[in-house]
Design a protein around this motif. Structure first.
Motif, PDB file in Angstrom:
ATOM      1  N   LEU A   7      36.226  -6.189 -10.780  1.00  0.00           N
ATOM      2  CA  LEU A   7      35.348  -7.392 -10.668  1.00  0.00           C
ATOM      3  C   LEU A   7      35.994  -8.268 -11.615  1.00  0.00           C
ATOM      4  N   LEU A  26      24.925  -0.357   8.711  1.00  0.00           N
ATOM      5  CA  LEU A  26      23.857  -1.371   8.258  1.00  0.00           C
ATOM      6  C   LEU A  26      23.537  -2.673   9.488  1.00  0.00           C
ATOM      7  N   LEU A  30      20.400  -4.040  10.987  1.00  0.00           N
ATOM      8  CA  LEU A  30      19.996  -5.275  10.913  1.00  0.00           C
ATOM      9  C   LEU A  30      19.836  -5.780  12.500  1.00  0.00           C
ATOM     10  N   ASN A 107      16.957 -12.871   0.710  1.00  0.00           N
ATOM     11  CA  ASN A 107      16.412 -11.656   0.021  1.00  0.00           C
ATOM     12  C   ASN A 107      17.505 -10.585  -0.138  1.00  0.00           C
ATOM     13  N   LEU A 108      18.085 -10.374   0.844  1.00  0.00           N
ATOM     14  CA  LEU A 108      19.328  -9.426   0.717  1.00  0.00           C
ATOM     15  C   LEU A 108      20.353  -9.747   0.142  1.00  0.00           C
ATOM     16  N   THR A 110      20.690 -11.639  -2.321  1.00  0.00           N
ATOM     17  CA  THR A 110      20.612 -11.866  -3.970  1.00  0.00           C
ATOM     18  C   THR A 110      20.205 -10.251  -4.433  1.00  0.00           C
ATOM     19  N   LYS A 111      20.015  -9.446  -3.654  1.00  0.00           N
ATOM     20  CA  LYS A 111      19.730  -8.143  -4.282  1.00  0.00           C
ATOM     21  C   LYS A 111      20.466  -6.900  -4.091  1.00  0.00           C
ATOM     22  N   VAL A 112      21.396  -7.155  -2.842  1.00  0.00           N
ATOM     23  CA  VAL A 112      22.273  -5.874  -2.646  1.00  0.00           C
ATOM     24  C   VAL A 112      23.694  -6.320  -2.342  1.00  0.00           C
ATOM     25  N   TYR A 113      24.569  -5.495  -2.741  1.00  0.00           N
ATOM     26  CA  TYR A 113      26.099  -5.768  -2.349  1.00  0.00           C
ATOM     27  C   TYR A 113      26.372  -5.420  -0.831  1.00  0.00           C
ATOM     28  N   ARG A 116      29.434  -9.722   3.129  1.00  0.00           N
ATOM     29  CA  ARG A 116      28.608 -10.681   3.589  1.00  0.00           C
ATOM     30  C   ARG A 116      28.758 -10.869   5.156  1.00  0.00           C
ATOM     31  N   LYS A 180      24.777 -23.709   0.849  1.00  0.00           N
ATOM     32  CA  LYS A 180      24.929 -24.814  -0.399  1.00  0.00           C
ATOM     33  C   LYS A 180      24.103 -25.975   0.096  1.00  0.00           C
ATOM     34  N   LYS A 273      31.737 -15.270  -2.265  1.00  0.00           N
ATOM     35  CA  LYS A 273      31.359 -14.789  -3.405  1.00  0.00           C
ATOM     36  C   LYS A 273      30.326 -15.575  -4.460  1.00  0.00           C
ATOM     37  N   ALA A 276      25.276 -15.510  -3.573  1.00  0.00           N
ATOM     38  CA  ALA A 276      24.016 -15.110  -4.546  1.00  0.00           C
ATOM     39  C   ALA A 276      23.863 -16.003  -5.279  1.00  0.00           C
ATOM     40  N   ASP A 277      24.845 -16.772  -6.433  1.00  0.00           N
ATOM     41  CA  ASP A 277      24.525 -17.749  -7.196  1.00  0.00           C
ATOM     42  C   ASP A 277      23.492 -19.016  -6.683  1.00  0.00           C
ATOM     43  N   ILE A 278      23.844 -19.427  -5.439  1.00  0.00           N
ATOM     44  CA  ILE A 278      23.282 -20.787  -5.131  1.00  0.00           C
ATOM     45  C   ILE A 278      22.469 -20.609  -3.899  1.00  0.00           C
TER      46      ILE A 278
END
Lengths: 279, 414
Positions: A7, A26, A30, A107-108, A110-113, A116, A180, A273, A276-278
């Motif tokens: 990382l 997965l 989904l 919701n996914l 921001t919570k799981v890797y 994408r 964004k 990458k 999840a930040d935005i």
């Protein structure tokens, strides 16, 4: 044991594609979730999957009949329209699904890797299931009109794949931009709505290419639409030489769609990458 | 002790504050900003909006370690977990992770309300990184742990919140990664289930797996973790064996009875009321720096009503000990004093005639509803002190390690 994960800012994830393969389960779940949820608490249930394509088909048939677009001898108009409506719907549903796949699953995100790309690809699977239902409608129509396609029909999956690729490329761009700038949420329905009028769904490509009053530059622009090659190809594979493909236009359209796919994946990979930040 | 399984060097994560308040950008603003930049070249975006949630983190975690991560709210605990879980990218530094990692940052991530319990077990399991075969193999165990067998084919939207949490945790508890990352998820659920969860996590980690565990509950941390990390303002203060780190954390916990609630951003609720200040006082209106065991104390909460009517105002204050364990719950719902109309008011006071808390520092969480809807909810809203006092008129109190509070009682010999 798997190699260590590094990382660091901007570190390239060397295992991205193998991770994507590892997360195929997965992807399936989904897709299954989206299908399973869709008809919960509906009285007509799965019937809706049939009603949608049939109604669109009827509307497109009516428009084509009203404006008297060219129909080759021996081909029922309804089949000609169906052969375009279905790939167009596939495109529209993949495009819309992919474009909203990130924001709809924030919701996914921001919570799981997970890679994408799993999210947009799972919506593609859902769209393909819808497509299979539409194809069943098409087969029934052909049986009703006692129409048997030639050996060209074997090319059909190729054109289906092309429709998916064209939609995936543009959709991935939208999905990343949507994270964004939520403005792109409004762009998607506009593209789908407007696209219908510059794509040979109610009419045929021959109506455009053989029309002397349309300037050459406009014809070229027309062939840049990736869906032109898909629908022309679709009609070719169903009706054979009754609907010859306009090859120069086909090549341009194909090139544009592959370019869009490449750019779409690149942009998505470059920005994912930060999702999840935005988001 | 095994080899290092997570190694971090100079790890840092920067956030731009503007992005936090406004969840997404509008394209129009970007265009506007670019246009302004053209007009006034050299003008850069304000750097004051940036803040480092993590800064210069160096640490190493060995295989088989059970690491507790502690710190106040906003210390960067959750951000650290997100970076390690690969959900967000670090801004600087690097970390190396040498094993399969699964993270549980929230209970029931990806649960779909329309799907049944059975369907959600599979969906949630695969979201957490289990394969279909793994889920099938552990399905019966998961169901048994969750205690919701009877409702397996009911959509989870019809579940009670307790059932929901139990099912969600049951799935997560049966993950078998090499590294398990768990955020404060045990704060939910009833006490008995929490105990069961901690037991399960102990069992998981005794199998030689590495566990990273964030909690405000020091008892849980001490119970579960052999080493701990104390974060403060995004920096690692100390890493070492759990008792020493916890002691350091408790020493550093800041004093002072009031807390500036108005500035808190990490609140939930619709804003029908907003709590702005908390103070300790006496029944006659005086100020107190600390409560005293056995004396009257008033917890005073100042609030601002929102634009709408403030009907059926309800306030609950949950008091926690230093370990983060909930020890007392004061609520006007339990006392039966519902404030039907509170539009003109600005303060709620809770009068405790004889403070039963033993000397020490206590934290509290604030929860209020207006007309049945959550109006303002601040988790770990602040702390206050209790000084020793003469509860029994004997000048004696139980020793500090004999519980958190006392009560009136007498002895009878017969």
């Amino acid at each position: 044991m798997q190699p260590p994960v590094i990382l660091a800012p901007g570190a390239r994830n060397k295992q991205y594609w193998s991770d994507l393969w590892r997360y195929r389960g997965l992807l399936g779940f989904l897709a299954w979730r989206d299908v399973a949820v869709r008809y919960k608490q509906t009285a007509m249930g799965v019937l809706w999957a049939l009603i949608r394509p049939v109604i669109t088909l009827a509307a497109m048939w009516f428009i084509g009949w009203l404006f008297g677009s060219t129909v080759p001898a021996g081909v029922p108009r309804i089949l000609l329209v169906a052969a375009a409506t279905m790939p167009w719907q596939l495109f529209a549903s993949v495009f819309d699904g992919v474009a909203n796949s990130m924001v709809g699953n924030s919701n996914l995100v921001t919570k799981v890797y997970f890679p994408r790309l799993v999210l947009p690809l799972s919506t593609v699977v859902v769209s393909l299931i819808d497509m299979a239902i539409s194809l069943a409608v098409l087969v029934v129509l052909m049986a009703l009109y006692r129409y048997l396609p030639g050996p060209e029909v074997l090319l059909l999956p190729v054109f289906l794949a092309l429709a998916v690729l064209a939609a995936l490329g543009t959709g991935l761009y939208m999905a990343a931009l949507n994270v964004k700038y939520r403005d792109f949420r409004y762009v998607v329905p506009i593209v789908v709505q407007f696209g219908l009028y510059v794509t040979p769904v109610a009419f045929g490509s021959a109506d455009v290419y053989n029309n002397p009053s349309i300037p050459a530059a406009l014809k070229f622009l027309y062939s840049c639409n990736p869906m032109v090659s898909v629908i022309d190809g679709f009609r070719f594979s169903l009706f054979g030489h009754e609907m010859p493909v306009h090859w120069p236009g086909f090549v341009v359209s194909l090139a544009v769609s592959l370019l869009l796919l490449l750019l779409g994946i690149r942009y998505f990979r470059r920005t994912e990458k930060g999702f999840a930040d935005i988001i | 002790m095994g080899a290092p399984i997570i190694v971090a060097q100079g790890l840092g994560k920067k956030f731009t504050l503007g992005a936090k308040r406004e969840p997404y950008t509008a394209l129009r603003e970007v265009i506007g900003r670019k246009a302004r930049a053209l007009l006034s070249p050299g003008g850069k975006a304000k750097a004051g909006n940036e803040f480092w949630a993590l800064k210069d983190l160096d640490f190493s975690i060995n295989e088989g370690d059970r690491v507790g991560i502690i710190g106040r709210n906003g210390a960067g605990k959750s951000t650290l977990l997100k970076v390690i879980s690969r959900i967000i990218d670090p801004t600087e530094g690097r970390a190396e992770i040498r094993g399969r990692l699964a993270s549980l940052l929230e209970v029931g991530t990806g649960f779909h309300p329309e799907l049944s319990g059975r369907e959600n077990i599979f969906l949630n399991g695969s979201i957490l990184g289990m394969s279909r075969a793994e889920i099938t193999a552990r399905f019966d165990e998961i169901v048994a742990f969750s205690e919701v067998e009877r409702f397996l084919d009911t959509p989870v939207k019809r579940y009670s919140s307790g059932m929901y949490v139990r099912l969600a945790f049951a799935v997560a508890a049966h993950l078998e990664p090499e590294i398990l990352v768990v955020d404060e998820v045990l704060a939910v659920g009833d006490a008995e289930f929490q105990r069961k969860c901690i037991g399960k996590m102990k069992e998981v980690s005794s199998g030689g797996r590495t566990v990273l565990f964030v909690s405000h509950n020091m008892a849980a941390i001490q119970n579960l973790c052999n080493t701990a990390m104390y974060l403060r303002h995004g920096k690692l203060v100390v890493q070492g064996n759990t008792p020493a780190v916890v002691a350091e954390y408790l020493r550093a916990t800041d004093a002072g009875p009031s807390s500036d609630l108005a500035a808190r951003m990490d609140r939930q609720g619709n804003g029908a009321v907003r709590f702005t200040d908390f103070t300790l006082g006496t029944p006659d209106g005086g100020e107190l720096a600390a409560a005293q065991t056995g004396s009257a104390v008033v917890f005073r909460f100042d609030f601002q009503p929102g634009p709408g009517p403030v009907n059926n105002l309800h306030l609950a204050m949950g008091i926690d000990d230093v370990y983060g364990q909930r020890i007392l719950h004061l609520s006007n719902e339990t006392t039966g004093q519902v404030f039907a109309r509170a539009q003109e008011s600005t303060r709620i006071s809770i009068l405790v005639p004889r403070c039963p808390l033993l000397p020490g520092t206590y934290g509290f969480t604030l929860f209020s509803t207006v007309n049945g809807e959550v109006a303002d909810y601040i988790f770990n809203a602040g702390t206050f002190h209790v000084e020793s006092g003469d509860f029994f008129g004997t000048g004696r109190l139980p020793a500090g390690d004999q519980g958190a509070f006392t009560t009136e009682h007498s002895f009878i010999l017969s």
